[in-house]
Motif scaffolding. Structure first.
Motif, PDB file in Angstrom:
ATOM      1  N   PHE A 212       0.988  -1.058   0.044  1.00  0.00           N
ATOM      2  CA  PHE A 212      -0.074   0.053   0.074  1.00  0.00           C
ATOM      3  C   PHE A 212       0.863   1.234  -0.027  1.00  0.00           C
ATOM      4  CE2 PHE A 212      -2.734   3.006   2.185  1.00  0.00           C
ATOM      5  CZ  PHE A 212      -3.906   3.284   1.348  1.00  0.00           C
ATOM      6  N   SER A 213       0.988   2.152  -1.290  1.00  0.00           N
ATOM      7  CA  SER A 213       1.931   3.179  -1.241  1.00  0.00           C
ATOM      8  C   SER A 213       1.244   4.265  -2.082  1.00  0.00           C
ATOM      9  CB  SER A 213       3.080   2.632  -1.953  1.00  0.00           C
ATOM     10  OG  SER A 213       2.644   2.012  -3.056  1.00  0.00           O
ATOM     11  N   PRO A 214       0.239   4.900  -1.461  1.00  0.00           N
ATOM     12  CA  PRO A 214      -0.555   5.933  -2.143  1.00  0.00           C
ATOM     13  C   PRO A 214       0.421   7.301  -2.226  1.00  0.00           C
ATOM     14  CG  PRO A 214      -1.249   5.776  -0.012  1.00  0.00           C
ATOM     15  CD  PRO A 214      -0.216   4.547  -0.221  1.00  0.00           C
ATOM     16  N   GLN A 215       0.259   8.026  -3.512  1.00  0.00           N
ATOM     17  CA  GLN A 215       1.282   9.217  -3.559  1.00  0.00           C
ATOM     18  C   GLN A 215       0.296  10.327  -3.702  1.00  0.00           C
ATOM     19  OE1 GLN A 215       4.330   9.064  -3.789  1.00  0.00           O
ATOM     20  NE2 GLN A 215       4.537   6.776  -3.356  1.00  0.00           N
ATOM     21  N   ILE A 216       0.557  11.290  -3.399  1.00  0.00           N
ATOM     22  CA  ILE A 216       0.014  12.668  -3.267  1.00  0.00           C
ATOM     23  C   ILE A 216       0.288  13.677  -4.401  1.00  0.00           C
ATOM     24  CG2 ILE A 216      -0.749  14.781  -2.044  1.00  0.00           C
ATOM     25  CD1 ILE A 216      -2.025  12.041  -1.076  1.00  0.00           C
ATOM     26  N   TYR A 217      -0.194  14.236  -5.117  1.00  0.00           N
ATOM     27  CA  TYR A 217      -0.118  15.214  -6.051  1.00  0.00           C
ATOM     28  C   TYR A 217       0.885  16.351  -5.749  1.00  0.00           C
ATOM     29  CZ  TYR A 217      -0.654  19.133  -9.685  1.00  0.00           C
ATOM     30  OH  TYR A 217      -0.006  19.986 -10.743  1.00  0.00           O
ATOM     31  N   ASP A 218       2.276  16.598  -6.610  1.00  0.00           N
ATOM     32  CA  ASP A 218       2.991  17.566  -6.129  1.00  0.00           C
ATOM     33  C   ASP A 218       3.665  18.008  -7.482  1.00  0.00           C
ATOM     34  OD1 ASP A 218       4.398  19.593  -4.818  1.00  0.00           O
ATOM     35  OD2 ASP A 218       5.997  17.887  -4.189  1.00  0.00           O
ATOM     36  N   GLN A 219       3.078  19.053  -8.159  1.00  0.00           N
ATOM     37  CA  GLN A 219       3.511  19.768  -9.146  1.00  0.00           C
ATOM     38  C   GLN A 219       3.506  19.030 -10.480  1.00  0.00           C
ATOM     39  OE1 GLN A 219       4.771  22.939  -8.865  1.00  0.00           O
ATOM     40  NE2 GLN A 219       4.157  22.793  -6.747  1.00  0.00           N
ATOM     41  N   GLU A 220       3.534  17.588 -10.329  1.00  0.00           N
ATOM     42  CA  GLU A 220       3.702  16.733 -11.719  1.00  0.00           C
ATOM     43  C   GLU A 220       2.753  15.538 -11.339  1.00  0.00           C
ATOM     44  OE1 GLU A 220       7.017  14.928 -14.470  1.00  0.00           O
ATOM     45  OE2 GLU A 220       6.892  14.102 -12.470  1.00  0.00           O
ATOM     46  N   ILE A 221       1.741  15.570 -12.411  1.00  0.00           N
ATOM     47  CA  ILE A 221       1.158  14.101 -12.310  1.00  0.00           C
ATOM     48  C   ILE A 221       1.471  13.195 -13.130  1.00  0.00           C
ATOM     49  CG2 ILE A 221      -1.402  13.544 -13.008  1.00  0.00           C
ATOM     50  CD1 ILE A 221      -1.937  16.512 -13.897  1.00  0.00           C
ATOM     51  N   THR A 222       1.583  12.012 -12.131  1.00  0.00           N
ATOM     52  CA  THR A 222       2.200  10.908 -12.735  1.00  0.00           C
ATOM     53  C   THR A 222       1.115   9.718 -12.915  1.00  0.00           C
ATOM     54  OG1 THR A 222       2.465  10.045 -10.497  1.00  0.00           O
ATOM     55  CG2 THR A 222       4.447  11.240 -11.595  1.00  0.00           C
ATOM     56  N   ILE A 223       1.071   9.289 -14.188  1.00  0.00           N
ATOM     57  CA  ILE A 223       0.041   8.326 -14.371  1.00  0.00           C
ATOM     58  C   ILE A 223       0.679   6.997 -15.206  1.00  0.00           C
ATOM     59  CG2 ILE A 223      -1.839   8.097 -16.045  1.00  0.00           C
ATOM     60  CD1 ILE A 223      -2.097  10.783 -16.204  1.00  0.00           C
ATOM     61  N   LEU A 224       0.103   5.943 -14.723  1.00  0.00           N
ATOM     62  CA  LEU A 224       0.743   4.640 -15.246  1.00  0.00           C
ATOM     63  C   LEU A 224      -0.529   3.922 -16.137  1.00  0.00           C
ATOM     64  CD1 LEU A 224       3.080   2.394 -15.646  1.00  0.00           C
ATOM     65  CD2 LEU A 224       1.715   1.544 -13.434  1.00  0.00           C
ATOM     66  N   SER A 225      -0.232   3.201 -17.016  1.00  0.00           N
ATOM     67  CA  SER A 225      -1.135   2.320 -17.826  1.00  0.00           C
ATOM     68  C   SER A 225      -0.338   0.968 -18.060  1.00  0.00           C
ATOM     69  CB  SER A 225      -1.812   2.754 -19.037  1.00  0.00           C
ATOM     70  OG  SER A 225      -2.586   3.860 -19.005  1.00  0.00           O
ATOM     71  N   VAL A 226      -1.071  -0.407 -17.994  1.00  0.00           N
ATOM     72  CA  VAL A 226      -0.392  -1.366 -18.219  1.00  0.00           C
ATOM     73  C   VAL A 226      -1.537  -2.398 -19.076  1.00  0.00           C
ATOM     74  CG1 VAL A 226       0.509  -3.606 -17.379  1.00  0.00           C
ATOM     75  CG2 VAL A 226       0.939  -1.520 -15.950  1.00  0.00           C
ATOM     76  N   ALA A 227      -1.211  -2.603 -20.192  1.00  0.00           N
ATOM     77  CA  ALA A 227      -1.960  -3.228 -21.085  1.00  0.00           C
ATOM     78  C   ALA A 227      -1.504  -3.745 -22.504  1.00  0.00           C
ATOM     79  CB  ALA A 227      -2.942  -2.201 -21.797  1.00  0.00           C
ATOM     80  N   ARG A 228      -2.143  -4.686 -22.980  1.00  0.00           N
ATOM     81  CA  ARG A 228      -1.684  -5.004 -24.375  1.00  0.00           C
ATOM     82  C   ARG A 228      -2.111  -4.009 -25.379  1.00  0.00           C
ATOM     83  NH1 ARG A 228      -4.167  -9.302 -27.321  1.00  0.00           N
ATOM     84  NH2 ARG A 228      -2.169  -9.319 -28.703  1.00  0.00           N
TER      85      ARG A 228
END
Length: 418
Positions: A212-228
């Motif tokens: 469990f490792s939630p992150q809070i927004y700070d200046q930069e939005i970090t987004i991840l997708s995993v998919a075929r």
């Protein structure tokens, strides 16, 4: 119990949901055999494959190996069985098997050579494998109570190719159907499945592997997708939404893990929208590598859509993994996804192909940092309560035991007196 997993590819890096069931059964003391068509063409292999010595439990029925030996075996069996097929009981049904004889003989060859064929439970993943397993049961080559898991592709593309009655024989058999969502359960019943033998059983994850490792927004939005890289994953809509965010002045880093036939198309979208500095395509990663990368991410995005050929998702395991890690998940009202994500409670949903909706939700998330802790906690709780693989594997064993017991009682009840 002796359990046979009847599957297509093994090992397959993206099908951790099947791997989790296999290792769970082994850990619970059950005897597991794996019957697969072929190996995935991928150099990366999940660490549990070696940890549980799974390759020693696999038998491949695909046409690999000694072709001359296989053809001689095929010819010998065809000569032996042809009169029985043509003139025996249910000859019209048996004649249809001739059309499938090469693949059927490949099954028989593996069952015969490896002296396997009798199990308490046969668990087929995906409808077509259930059909194949039932054919082998009907021929008397395989013994055991059949359970068939339906995931999604098998409810759309397979039916388009093979007809809407493709599962009728499976429905008429004693096989228990295990759709992974209420969405697919309702679809099976509409096709003619017996509601009493159609039981929703979710796929799940091992929460212990996802910190469990939630992150809070700070200046930069970090987004991840995993998919075929296929149409139903909707990655192009995610890229266009990210492009709109950047144009609005947001600093965005978008990482996409995966590969597939639409890679060139996605790279074109990236180039046309000047996203090269913001988007990274990292190829395939193992589950452990994905979890490590996901730790630093704030938002997980999977904008799934119904593809032009009708293909749809099940309930993506990647979303479960992200929610277990306390990430803010964004997806769509698609297939069984709303059974996992409760909009604005443990994540966010928009309509399919709605780029403006995606942009709006992503902006709302950034502006609502005070809600992140609650959303993350709710997400972890949802996965733990309904998609925890350990709980689900215990429930799966209960389903097996109950169905085997009910089946034995039915046989005793209908047994004729001597």
């Amino acid at each position: 119990m002796k359990v046979l997993f009847f599957i297509g590819e093994f090992p397959k890096l993206s099908e951790t949901f099947i791997l989790n069931q296999i290792t769970g059964m082994i850990s619970s003391g059950h005897e597991v055999t794996i019957f697969a068509d072929h190996k995935e063409n991928n150099s990366k292999v999940h660490e549990d494959v070696s940890k549980y010595h799974l390759m020693s439990k696999v038998h491949y029925y695909g046409f690999d190996g000694n072709k001359i030996q296989r053809r001689v075996f095929l010819l010998e069996r065809l000569i032996r069985w042809f009169p029985k097929i043509l003139f025996g009981k249910n000859s019209l049904s048996n004649i249809r098997h001739i059309l499938k004889f090469p693949i059927l003989i490949s099954f028989y060859h593996q069952l015969h050579v490896n002296k396997i064929g009798s199990f308490d439970v046969i668990l087929a993943h995906f409808g077509p494998n259930g059909v194949r397993a039932q054919e082998l049961i009907d021929l008397g080559w395989l013994k055991g109570r059949l359970f068939t898991v339906f995931h999604g592709y098998d409810m759309i593309k397979y039916l388009k190719t093979n007809g809407m009655d493709a599962y009728n024989k499976l429905f008429a058999s004693e096989s228990v159907l295990l759709p992974i969502s209420e969405f697919w359960k309702n679809s099976l019943i509409r096709l003619g499945a017996d509601p009493h033998r159609t039981i929703v059983h979710h796929m799940g994850i091992d929460l212990e592997k996802f910190e469990f490792s939630p992150q809070i927004y700070d200046q930069e939005i970090t987004i991840l997708s995993v998919a075929r890289f296929v149409e139903k994953k909707g990655l192009a809509y995610g890229l266009l939404a990210v492009s709109q965010l950047i144009k609005k002045g947001y600093k965005v880093r978008y990482i996409i893990i995966g590969n597939g036939p639409l890679k060139a198309d996605l790279k074109k979208v990236i180039a046309e929208n000047n996203l090269d500095e913001h988007v990274k395509l990292l190829g395939w990663k193992t589950q452990k590598e994905i979890a490590e990368l996901m730790k630093a991410m704030q938002i997980v995005l999977l904008p799934s859509v119904t593809s032009r050929d009708g293909d749809m998702e099940g309930i993506p395991v990647f979303l479960m993994e992200a929610m277990a890690m306390g990430k803010i998940v964004v997806s769509t009202y698609h297939s069984g996804i709303p059974e996992l994500i409760d909009n604005q409670k443990n994540g966010y949903l928009v309509q399919e192909k709605d780029i403006d909706g995606l942009v709006g939700v992503l902006e709302y998330i950034v502006r609502s940092k005070d809600k992140w802790t609650e959303i993350a906690d709710n997400a972890r709780t949802k996965v733990d309560s309904e998609f925890n693989i350990h709980k689900l594997n215990d429930r799966l064993v209960e389903i097996f035991q109950n169905e085997l017991k009910n089946h034995d009682e039915d046989l005793k009840e209908h047994k004729l007196p001597l």
